[in-house]
Design a protein around this motif. Sequence first.
Motif, PDB file in Angstrom:
ATOM      1  N   GLU A 166     -12.389  -3.536 -16.173  1.00 24.74           N
ATOM      2  CA  GLU A 166     -13.041  -2.324 -15.680  1.00 24.74           C
ATOM      3  C   GLU A 166     -12.020  -1.365 -15.079  1.00 24.74           C
ATOM      4  N   ALA A 167     -11.069  -1.909 -14.319  1.00 24.45           N
ATOM      5  CA  ALA A 167     -10.041  -1.065 -13.706  1.00 24.45           C
ATOM      6  C   ALA A 167      -9.189  -0.383 -14.769  1.00 24.45           C
ATOM      7  N   LEU A 168      -8.822  -1.125 -15.811  1.00 22.20           N
ATOM      8  CA  LEU A 168      -8.040  -0.525 -16.891  1.00 22.20           C
ATOM      9  C   LEU A 168      -8.819   0.567 -17.606  1.00 22.20           C
ATOM     10  N   ALA A 169     -10.100   0.305 -17.869  1.00 20.57           N
ATOM     11  CA  ALA A 169     -10.923   1.293 -18.569  1.00 20.57           C
ATOM     12  C   ALA A 169     -11.052   2.573 -17.754  1.00 20.57           C
ATOM     13  N   VAL A 170     -11.285   2.422 -16.462  1.00 25.05           N
ATOM     14  CA  VAL A 170     -11.389   3.600 -15.595  1.00 25.05           C
ATOM     15  C   VAL A 170     -10.067   4.360 -15.559  1.00 25.05           C
ATOM     16  N   ALA A 171      -8.956   3.615 -15.443  1.00 30.08           N
ATOM     17  CA  ALA A 171      -7.638   4.246 -15.407  1.00 30.08           C
ATOM     18  C   ALA A 171      -7.370   5.053 -16.674  1.00 30.08           C
ATOM     19  N   LEU A 172      -7.732   4.496 -17.809  1.00 31.61           N
ATOM     20  CA  LEU A 172      -7.542   5.214 -19.073  1.00 31.61           C
ATOM     21  C   LEU A 172      -8.417   6.459 -19.135  1.00 31.61           C
ATOM     22  N   ASP A 173      -9.688   6.296 -18.743  1.00 30.80           N
ATOM     23  CA  ASP A 173     -10.622   7.428 -18.796  1.00 30.80           C
ATOM     24  C   ASP A 173     -10.178   8.577 -17.893  1.00 30.80           C
ATOM     25  N   LEU A 174      -9.621   8.248 -16.739  1.00 31.23           N
ATOM     26  CA  LEU A 174      -9.229   9.273 -15.775  1.00 31.23           C
ATOM     27  C   LEU A 174      -7.860   9.890 -16.069  1.00 31.23           C
ATOM     28  N   ASP A 187      -8.144   7.788  -6.965  1.00 31.85           N
ATOM     29  CA  ASP A 187      -9.177   8.223  -7.912  1.00 31.85           C
ATOM     30  C   ASP A 187      -9.840   7.018  -8.582  1.00 31.85           C
ATOM     31  N   ILE A 188      -9.024   6.054  -8.980  1.00 34.93           N
ATOM     32  CA  ILE A 188      -9.558   4.860  -9.644  1.00 34.93           C
ATOM     33  C   ILE A 188     -10.417   4.062  -8.676  1.00 34.93           C
ATOM     34  N   ALA A 189      -9.952   3.934  -7.441  1.00 41.15           N
ATOM     35  CA  ALA A 189     -10.705   3.193  -6.425  1.00 41.15           C
ATOM     36  C   ALA A 189     -12.059   3.832  -6.168  1.00 41.15           C
ATOM     37  N   ALA A 190     -12.105   5.183  -6.163  1.00 36.06           N
ATOM     38  CA  ALA A 190     -13.376   5.871  -5.939  1.00 36.06           C
ATOM     39  C   ALA A 190     -14.373   5.542  -7.039  1.00 36.06           C
ATOM     40  N   GLU A 191     -13.899   5.470  -8.286  1.00 37.90           N
ATOM     41  CA  GLU A 191     -14.782   5.133  -9.408  1.00 37.90           C
ATOM     42  C   GLU A 191     -15.232   3.676  -9.360  1.00 37.90           C
ATOM     43  N   LEU A 192     -14.332   2.815  -8.914  1.00 37.04           N
ATOM     44  CA  LEU A 192     -14.653   1.383  -8.864  1.00 37.04           C
ATOM     45  C   LEU A 192     -15.454   1.007  -7.620  1.00 37.04           C
ATOM     46  N   GLY A 193     -15.439   1.875  -6.616  1.00 37.72           N
ATOM     47  CA  GLY A 193     -16.119   1.566  -5.369  1.00 37.72           C
ATOM     48  C   GLY A 193     -15.389   0.541  -4.535  1.00 37.72           C
ATOM     49  N   CYS A 194     -14.059   0.631  -4.515  1.00 43.98           N
ATOM     50  CA  CYS A 194     -13.262  -0.315  -3.736  1.00 43.98           C
ATOM     51  C   CYS A 194     -12.133   0.448  -3.044  1.00 43.98           C
ATOM     52  N   ALA A 195     -11.341  -0.257  -2.253  1.00 44.17           N
ATOM     53  CA  ALA A 195     -10.211   0.371  -1.572  1.00 44.17           C
ATOM     54  C   ALA A 195      -9.057   0.587  -2.553  1.00 44.17           C
ATOM     55  N   PRO A 196      -8.226   1.612  -2.342  1.00 42.25           N
ATOM     56  CA  PRO A 196      -7.087   1.859  -3.239  1.00 42.25           C
ATOM     57  C   PRO A 196      -6.166   0.652  -3.429  1.00 42.25           C
ATOM     58  N   PRO A 197      -5.828  -0.118  -2.359  1.00 42.96           N
ATOM     59  CA  PRO A 197      -4.977  -1.292  -2.594  1.00 42.96           C
ATOM     60  C   PRO A 197      -5.627  -2.313  -3.528  1.00 42.96           C
ATOM     61  N   THR A 198      -6.954  -2.421  -3.465  1.00 42.26           N
ATOM     62  CA  THR A 198      -7.661  -3.353  -4.354  1.00 42.26           C
ATOM     63  C   THR A 198      -7.592  -2.866  -5.789  1.00 42.26           C
ATOM     64  N   ALA A 199      -7.778  -1.566  -5.997  1.00 42.21           N
ATOM     65  CA  ALA A 199      -7.664  -0.996  -7.344  1.00 42.21           C
ATOM     66  C   ALA A 199      -6.262  -1.207  -7.887  1.00 42.21           C
ATOM     67  N   SER A 200      -5.261  -1.000  -7.032  1.00 43.65           N
ATOM     68  CA  SER A 200      -3.871  -1.199  -7.442  1.00 43.65           C
ATOM     69  C   SER A 200      -3.621  -2.649  -7.844  1.00 43.65           C
ATOM     70  N   GLU A 201      -4.192  -3.592  -7.083  1.00 46.79           N
ATOM     71  CA  GLU A 201      -4.010  -5.012  -7.397  1.00 46.79           C
ATOM     72  C   GLU A 201      -4.642  -5.364  -8.738  1.00 46.79           C
ATOM     73  N   HIS A 202      -5.857  -4.855  -9.000  1.00 45.44           N
ATOM     74  CA  HIS A 202      -6.513  -5.115 -10.288  1.00 45.44           C
ATOM     75  C   HIS A 202      -5.648  -4.613 -11.441  1.00 45.44           C
ATOM     76  N   LEU A 203      -5.115  -3.396 -11.298  1.00 42.03           N
ATOM     77  CA  LEU A 203      -4.297  -2.822 -12.362  1.00 42.03           C
ATOM     78  C   LEU A 203      -3.005  -3.609 -12.562  1.00 42.03           C
ATOM     79  N   GLN A 204      -2.345  -3.971 -11.474  1.00 34.77           N
ATOM     80  CA  GLN A 204      -1.076  -4.687 -11.582  1.00 34.77           C
ATOM     81  C   GLN A 204      -1.259  -6.043 -12.250  1.00 34.77           C
ATOM     82  N   LYS A 205      -2.313  -6.764 -11.890  1.00 36.19           N
ATOM     83  CA  LYS A 205      -2.557  -8.073 -12.505  1.00 36.19           C
ATOM     84  C   LYS A 205      -2.897  -7.923 -13.985  1.00 36.19           C
TER      85      LYS A 205
END
Length: 224
Positions: A166-174, A187-205
């Motif tokens: 989901e994080a990758l899909a949002v990142a691509l769309d944005l 921006d990605i965190a806002a779409e996912l409904g989570c904190a920016p560090p959490t969005a960053s962790e999802h993307l990095q993994k």
Amino acid sequence: MKHLRVTAAVDQERAPPFYTMLADSPAIEETRVVEWNLTGGGVETVLFAVDGDTAPFAAGTAPSVESVERTETDGRWTHVLVELRPLETPLFDAIRAARARPGIVVRKPIVYRDGDMRFRVVGNAAALQAALDETPDAMDVTVTDIGTFHGESEHPIAALSDRQREALAVALDLGYYDQPRNATHDDIAAELGCAPPTASEHLQKAEAKLARAAMDDLRSDRHR
């Protein structure tokens, strides 16, 4: 059915000479187990692909080595066929036992590089846990990735968790991966409904899993 990526670091003071040659020889950049034949009588035939000088491979390298046959090559990889007796070396006997355990499959290639051994395992959760629990004391095993096995025909994206996809899909769309970049982790965190560090962790993994899968495929292709 679970799929694990595993890195095993062996205590150098307790590593058998043959393992040290495979994983940490200054003359060898990387060694891979391409195929093996589990035979009776305590003898095992293993086909290695070697990136480097194969001179260290020789009968008598270790008590467990019965015979060695090398190919002639002008390319990067040289193939070496080795007959050995893993029962005479406790570390290799433990690896052999893990490969023969019901409920799991150790996938090829097994990679020896920078002193470590790297491999992938597929199996049921109980058998995988039992194999990890019985790791020899001389070996420090780290599971670098765990997921559900979906088969060889599927894209590496199948190894990602739902949240990582989901994080990758949002990142691509944005437009996060556009040049110039049109989105941030905020921006990605806002779409996912989570904190920016959490969005960053999802993307990095997610990115790490895709990069490892791509490099595994590339390295495998180089010595086919």
